[in-house]
Every structure is written in structure tokens, then in C-alpha cells.
Design a protein around this motif. Structure first.
Motif, PDB file in Angstrom:
ATOM      1  N   LYS A 192       0.847  -1.178   0.000  1.00  0.00           N
ATOM      2  CA  LYS A 192       0.000   0.000   0.000  1.00  0.00           C
ATOM      3  C   LYS A 192       0.886   1.233   0.000  1.00  0.00           C
ATOM      4  O   LYS A 192       2.065   1.161   0.318  1.00  0.00           O
ATOM      5  N   LYS A 193       0.311   2.371  -0.348  1.00  0.00           N
ATOM      6  CA  LYS A 193       1.065   3.621  -0.367  1.00  0.00           C
ATOM      7  C   LYS A 193       1.711   3.880   0.990  1.00  0.00           C
ATOM      8  O   LYS A 193       1.082   3.695   2.026  1.00  0.00           O
ATOM      9  N   ASP A 194       2.960   4.278   0.973  1.00  0.00           N
ATOM     10  CA  ASP A 194       3.743   4.603   2.172  1.00  0.00           C
ATOM     11  C   ASP A 194       4.011   3.395   3.075  1.00  0.00           C
ATOM     12  O   ASP A 194       4.341   3.557   4.233  1.00  0.00           O
ATOM     13  N   THR A 195       3.864   2.179   2.548  1.00  0.00           N
ATOM     14  CA  THR A 195       4.166   0.980   3.317  1.00  0.00           C
ATOM     15  C   THR A 195       5.660   0.706   3.260  1.00  0.00           C
ATOM     16  O   THR A 195       6.250   0.723   2.194  1.00  0.00           O
ATOM     17  N   GLN A 196       6.266   0.463   4.390  1.00  0.00           N
ATOM     18  CA  GLN A 196       7.691   0.167   4.446  1.00  0.00           C
ATOM     19  C   GLN A 196       7.958  -1.324   4.287  1.00  0.00           C
ATOM     20  O   GLN A 196       8.965  -1.723   3.729  1.00  0.00           O
ATOM     21  N   ASN A 197       7.069  -2.176   4.798  1.00  0.00           N
ATOM     22  CA  ASN A 197       7.255  -3.621   4.784  1.00  0.00           C
ATOM     23  C   ASN A 197       6.392  -4.228   3.677  1.00  0.00           C
ATOM     24  O   ASN A 197       5.211  -4.480   3.867  1.00  0.00           O
ATOM     25  N   LEU A 198       6.987  -4.455   2.516  1.00  0.00           N
ATOM     26  CA  LEU A 198       6.240  -4.926   1.348  1.00  0.00           C
ATOM     27  C   LEU A 198       6.019  -6.433   1.383  1.00  0.00           C
ATOM     28  O   LEU A 198       6.802  -7.182   1.952  1.00  0.00           O
ATOM     29  N   CYS A 199       4.963  -6.862   0.736  1.00  0.00           N
ATOM     30  CA  CYS A 199       4.652  -8.267   0.547  1.00  0.00           C
ATOM     31  C   CYS A 199       5.460  -8.763  -0.654  1.00  0.00           C
ATOM     32  O   CYS A 199       5.604  -8.058  -1.648  1.00  0.00           O
ATOM     33  N   LYS A 200       5.994  -9.973  -0.566  1.00  0.00           N
ATOM     34  CA  LYS A 200       6.742 -10.561  -1.681  1.00  0.00           C
ATOM     35  C   LYS A 200       5.945 -11.740  -2.215  1.00  0.00           C
ATOM     36  O   LYS A 200       5.603 -12.654  -1.469  1.00  0.00           O
TER      37      LYS A 200
ATOM     38  N   THR B 166       6.488 -13.591   1.623  1.00  0.00           N
ATOM     39  CA  THR B 166       6.386 -12.871   2.893  1.00  0.00           C
ATOM     40  C   THR B 166       5.152 -11.960   2.832  1.00  0.00           C
ATOM     41  O   THR B 166       4.887 -11.344   1.811  1.00  0.00           O
ATOM     42  N   GLN B 167       4.417 -11.909   3.911  1.00  0.00           N
ATOM     43  CA  GLN B 167       3.155 -11.162   3.914  1.00  0.00           C
ATOM     44  C   GLN B 167       3.352  -9.661   4.052  1.00  0.00           C
ATOM     45  O   GLN B 167       2.530  -8.882   3.612  1.00  0.00           O
ATOM     46  N   GLY B 168       4.430  -9.224   4.659  1.00  0.00           N
ATOM     47  CA  GLY B 168       4.645  -7.806   4.835  1.00  0.00           C
ATOM     48  C   GLY B 168       3.561  -7.166   5.681  1.00  0.00           C
ATOM     49  O   GLY B 168       3.104  -7.737   6.646  1.00  0.00           O
TER      50      GLY B 168
END
Length: 60
Positions: A34-42, A53-55
Motif C-alpha cells: 500500500k502507499k507509504d508501506t515500508q514492509n512490502l509483501c513478496k 512474505t506477507q509484509g
């Protein structure tokens, strides 16, 4: 980090991207967040689509 897709809904901005530093990965994948998310889903794209990874994403 090249952006593959920017998907905009009424409430959220979703970004789909890949990192050029992931050249040593042996499977195709994309990072989603999502916008401004630091922990991304892979998400693995091969051999089957699956979440690595769910992030910061939730099941809902």
C-alpha cells in the motif's frame, strides 16, 4: 526500484514493483504494498503464484 503497476482504488493506492538488487533470486517475483508501506509483501510468480512474505498486508 522500477514500478510495474500503480493500482488506485477509492481508498488505497497499491504499488507493484521489483528491485534491481534481486538479481540473485532464482524465481520470478514481485513486491506489493500500500502507499507509504515500508514492509512490502513478496509474491512468487513461478512455478506457482504464492506469498513468500506477507509484509504489512492483511488477510482481509
Amino acid at each position: 526500484m522500477p514500478k510495474v503497476l500503480l493500482y488506485i482504488t477509492a481508498k488505497l493506492f497499491w504499488t507493484f514493483l521489483f528491485y534491481n538488487k534481486d538479481y540473485n533470486e532464482n524465481r520470478a517475483h514481485v513486491h506489493v504494498g500500500k502507499k507509504d508501506t515500508q514492509n512490502l509483501c513478496k509474491i512468487w510468480l513461478e512455478p506457482n503464484v504464492s506469498i513468500a512474505t506477507q509484509g504489512d498486508l492483511t488477510d482481509a
